[in-house]
Write a protein that holds these residues in place. Structure first.
Motif, short mmCIF file in Angstrom:
data_model
loop_
_atom_site.label_atom_id
_atom_site.label_comp_id
_atom_site.label_asym_id
_atom_site.label_seq_id
_atom_site.Cartn_x
_atom_site.Cartn_y
_atom_site.Cartn_z
N PRO A 189 4.51 2.50 -4.99
CA PRO A 189 3.80 3.83 -4.56
C PRO A 189 4.77 4.97 -4.45
O PRO A 189 4.37 5.94 -4.50
CB PRO A 189 3.35 3.22 -3.03
CG PRO A 189 3.33 1.91 -3.10
CD PRO A 189 4.29 1.28 -4.20
N LYS A 219 0.50 4.93 -7.98
CA LYS A 219 -0.57 5.91 -8.45
C LYS A 219 -0.03 6.48 -9.58
O LYS A 219 1.48 6.77 -9.70
CB LYS A 219 -0.65 6.74 -7.44
CG LYS A 219 -1.60 6.45 -6.44
CD LYS A 219 -2.29 7.34 -5.48
CE LYS A 219 -3.34 6.70 -4.56
NZ LYS A 219 -2.71 5.59 -3.69
N GLU A 257 -0.27 -2.41 -5.23
CA GLU A 257 -1.57 -2.04 -4.96
C GLU A 257 -1.56 -0.44 -4.50
O GLU A 257 -2.47 0.15 -5.27
CB GLU A 257 -2.42 -2.70 -3.98
CG GLU A 257 -1.79 -2.91 -2.42
CD GLU A 257 -2.34 -3.62 -1.52
OE1 GLU A 257 -3.43 -3.89 -1.49
OE2 GLU A 257 -1.74 -4.14 -0.70
N GLY A 258 -0.60 -0.07 -4.19
CA GLY A 258 -0.64 1.52 -3.89
C GLY A 258 0.01 2.35 -4.80
O GLY A 258 0.03 3.62 -4.47
N ARG A 271 0.96 -1.27 -0.12
CA ARG A 271 -0.07 0.18 -0.07
C ARG A 271 0.93 1.19 -0.16
O ARG A 271 0.57 1.97 -0.83
CB ARG A 271 -0.96 -0.05 1.24
CG ARG A 271 -2.33 0.26 0.94
CD ARG A 271 -3.05 -0.20 2.19
NE ARG A 271 -3.59 -1.66 1.82
CZ ARG A 271 -4.89 -2.06 2.03
NH1 ARG A 271 -5.86 -1.10 2.54
NH2 ARG A 271 -5.22 -3.20 1.72
N HIS A 272 1.75 1.18 0.86
CA HIS A 272 2.78 2.39 1.09
C HIS A 272 4.13 2.11 0.45
O HIS A 272 4.88 3.24 0.07
CB HIS A 272 2.85 2.83 2.29
CG HIS A 272 1.47 3.01 3.02
ND1 HIS A 272 0.59 4.26 2.50
CD2 HIS A 272 0.80 2.34 4.01
CE1 HIS A 272 -0.45 4.00 3.23
NE2 HIS A 272 -0.42 2.88 4.10
#
Lengths: 341, 341, 341, 341
Positions: free
Chosen positions: A192, A224, A221-222, A171-172
């Motif tokens: 990320p 962007k 998943e994180g 995530r991060h």
């Protein structure tokens, strides 16, 4: 001594190896009594415990998950929670506590340590994003699951001349994507920490097709995009004009398909990354963490957690350990970029 | 630049990952030409080489072994060998050499470096016994193969109430035995660094049987009993009155069977430990070694080798790097002993 | 003889094993020339071919996918397609054609056979839904990937006390779900052939939780509820009042979470089921199919395909072979139900 | 009903799957009581038993070996053995017995059946050499272990230009060697049914080297040369002038090394072939065998065993089932020979 042990937060391959090591070392090495709390801090608050003897931990080393169960319960978010924890420890005669967990679990441990409880933490994050330790157990296993998936996807991608996007945990921090992508020979890795340029991603895919092979895009998943959202020029959009097709993986596949003019498919690995038998690296690391935690307890240490530095298990202050995330640094990402395209 | 590369000594999972990384980084990142020598120093002496382009290294990342072939040829042990090496490098216009290998291969590299050749070594030993680096690639894969074998043997041992002895690689250093044994939940681990007491081994086996499970004994090929040879009180002996039943594994199994009165069987893992696809850890480490070697070459470094320290790839002097073996230290072995029996 | 070979439809582990066996048997056994067409019928129409010699198939046995590429092109759906196929075969001097594929690919083969082309088909469907053969290659590999995922998910489910829903391939036939579910110890298996009762599924999950373990629900992508759509009593719905959350897996997880009051998560395995190295069963089956196809060609057979019956490779009429799907029969499903809950 | 169950002979992946299926089907499906006997017929003779409830078989499906233990005890070879068996069954109120085992175990079952005990056998032989069934469970797993070893050895062989000889299980029947060799792409496969010509083996190895790759020779432990013993022209011999270097594998490697003039190494896979988690094929087959055995018991069948024919589980007379070994037929061996060299 009478030692309590618990596992909190998301499960992770290696938790049972830690539990086993604590029990073996405590019982055999020191004559300790070890008490396991069920479902993380929830079990400590409720005094829901089970004695852990040598027989309790036979055969659990190769098993994923945690025989103690886990939860995300935070006593400090519960009315009267900390008091219940202290009362419970008192009643059960726990002289030292070994909480195994990530930022949240160890955050509770830090505060309990400050409140006078003897605590020795064991770090656990499958994302490997804890600054105080070189590696956390579970990470190597997760990378292995993702790499095997990538190995498999290469051949199906090449056969169909299509792009395959693999969404992995993170995530991060993009450690799983970075390592699995490097180990699997990905054409692009997106994390990320480094917002990505959609045009560059598409260009890498085109370049890979031009070489006669099909691209594999590994994406945390994180991750962007650098400039705004992923937008398809055609097709269904949501009320805001943005395409939202589940996670980043499927969204990216749709976009790559549109922009390259060739089929693209996404695979979201999800929970298979965190279940199952730990890799050898993780079994050894988790075992050594468990052994070192018991040693620390018997040395009278408190407010610390065990950590890996090189090949050594060391002790670091809990307060510092959880202070900041370990992110993929620019130079490690740059190192991987030579393989893009 | 024009860079030569070769692989020497025993093969090891990850060699191809190094070769690929050198070519990708050299060709794509720096516009280098990369030349591969066949079969280690033999190919350098003979000028037996092949140009390595991007296409040459496609798809080799997950493959074990080395696409360049390997040998144990030492130019310094061949009449006129060093001269042929120098002539060959001259003729092919090699400006820097990246030899991938263990003590012997890097020993040659050291001397060539002293003779003015620009050399940047990449360490390789499946036994992990090189003092200058935290880990070498191939080791994690070998431990994984051994651990999976141990996982399998637990169930067959328990079903038949018999001891299983697993002989793993490690002539001088017991790292594979130590890690595989710890990861696999062995009842005893025997390493070359710590001559073992036969009575203690038998006692651990008895203790394990008493707990209702069957013992797994993991033994390095180079492990030795503390007092003399393994001697059976009955049965066939050799001319010296000693039992020699192949390697240490079968000999130990025969002895344990005799002393415990229960069946014992040996498995000698052999070459399956060094073949096949590398683990994720090894693929990442080997790739980073290759990248770092090219970077070092372009930095003008020579007489050095790349090494892992914590999570960093560093440079160490070749002369120091191969000076001494990294053995299992007493405290690491003691750490494991809590699991014996 | 001069034999053409092609692979059509979705890729499948074992395709390369067939290709290799055809080449080895044709070239070594009969002195044939073998010609590979690229990307299925597309390559035949375009005359896009490559000679396949012994060296062309070295090392491809363990590799997933197909070295020939594949497509879903159907010459009978293309204007002038069949004529182009015939002209191409004529021009290249192809005396017999071995198409490897599923219903569509073999349907084309059937019609070409009726038009006078000598064709010997090799069946391929990862879903195992071809009536004329006991098993198709690729199926065992797919079941293995799904089973390993289930093995992994058991531990993470139990640790978090949550339901895990695993969506596997199978649009019309539930073989992968049935076998992977039975092999993995699933609590419920849902297949397209047997529309499911949502209440019963929820009840099985509750029952499993009551036993102290967490349920794993394995569901074919084509499975459907018996009565209407999956409807959540709360939460976001689409314009029709139905919840559409991607495939059946995520929808089912959302519903189970709502109805059991415990967390549920879905994993959609997707393309990792069809890529990668084939299992031993599939390598042997695919190899024997290839050998038998060449034997049939040299026997003068045409309009047939090879098939597995028991341990024998037999020949069946192409026209019959693709006539109907092999579905999971009620008794096989009933057999599995004893493990539900 | 009250059903007894036992496992005899060598252990085999899938035994626990049978036990679990019997208990699930018996208890849940029919309300039976199931009693497990420890260590095969030994436990029946001694009345050494344990009640098997649903909880007893939770989690055992993926585990190798047998939770009941096993032995090679034959009551008919023990004084008063059969009487003790009958008395034990009487005392424990066993109405039907499900013995899982090979020739010996089922031979006892046959005689007990003739003596009036209701017996339904489940066949087990990792060698797959039982004539009455298409496949036995455990075989596919063993082939998988051997194939993975061969996959690994290809790369190490090619890197060193050396022959690798892999000795696999199979005293009388060469099924494991045949399937693993075909699946792994062996250069030669040697089985007990077809005494081999040493010159031909050496010639295949030379031919393989000539193609630029290194030979893998897969040999059943029971394979034998056609004319006499393996004899080295030089080197140590035993008192009879014959070389005896452990099993056939090492002996063959020594001979190939001498005759080809290139290094050869042997790997003896041994017990890792029979331990560990069963393959999906074996888990499904074993489970279906267990279910079918319970169904047969409730149908009143006796003196039979369950067997696989195509995709069906059928019943065959025990007396016929164990009458003769299933050997590799000449046509299956000939089929494989096209890959030699």
């Amino acid at each position: 001594m009478r030692i309590g042990i618990l596992t909190g937060g998301g499960d992770c391959p290696g938790l049972n190896a830690v539990i086993r090591a604590v029990v073996r070392k405590g019982v055999t090495g020191h004559g300790d009594e070890v008490v396991g709390f069920r479902d993380g801090w929830r079990g400590v608050m409720d005094g829901d415990s089970v004695p852990l003897e040598l027989a309790s931990v036979r055969g659990i080393l190769p098993r994923g998950g945690t025989v103690l169960g886990t939860s995300r319960t935070n006593p400090y978010a519960v009315d009267g929670g900390p008091e219940r924890v202290l009362a419970s420890l008192e009643r059960l005669g726990i002289e030292a506590l070994i909480p195994i967990g990530g930022e949240d679990t160890l955050g509770v441990a830090t505060r309990l340590g400050e409140a006078g409880v003897r605590v020795v933490g064991v770090p656990k994050t499958i994302d490997n994003d804890l600054d105080a330790t070189d590696y956390t157990f579970g990470f190597d296993t997760a990378v292995g699951v993702a790499m095997e998936a990538i190995d498999r996807l290469h051949t199906t991608g090449d056969s169909h001349h299509r792009t395959l996007v693999v969404e992995v945990m993170g995530r991060h921090a993009g450690w799983i994507a970075l390592h699995a992508g490097m180990a699997g020979g990905a054409s692009v890795v997106l994390v990320p920490e480094h917002p990505f340029d959609v045009d560059a991603v598409v260009e890498h895919c085109r370049h890979r097709f031009a070489s006669g092979f099909s691209p594999i895009v590994v994406v945390s998943e994180g991750a962007k995009p650098a400039n705004g959202d992923l937008v398809l020029s055609t097709g269904a959009k949501d009320a805001f004009g943005h395409v939202r097709l589940g996670g980043i993986g499927p969204a990216l596949a749709a976009l790559i398909e549109e922009r390259t003019g060739r089929e693209a498919r996404a695979v979201v690995l999800g929970h298979i990354q965190r279940g199952g038998t730990p890799s050898p690296f993780d079994r050894v690391l988790a075992t050594r963490f468990g052994l070192a935690a018991v040693a620390a307890v018997h040395d009278g240490a408190t407010g610390i957690m065990v950590a890996l530095r090189g090949t050594d298990i060391v002790r670091v202050r809990l307060s510092e350990a959880t202070a900041q995330l370990k992110l993929v640094p620019p130079e490690r990402y740059a190192e991987a970029e030579v393989f893009f395209g």
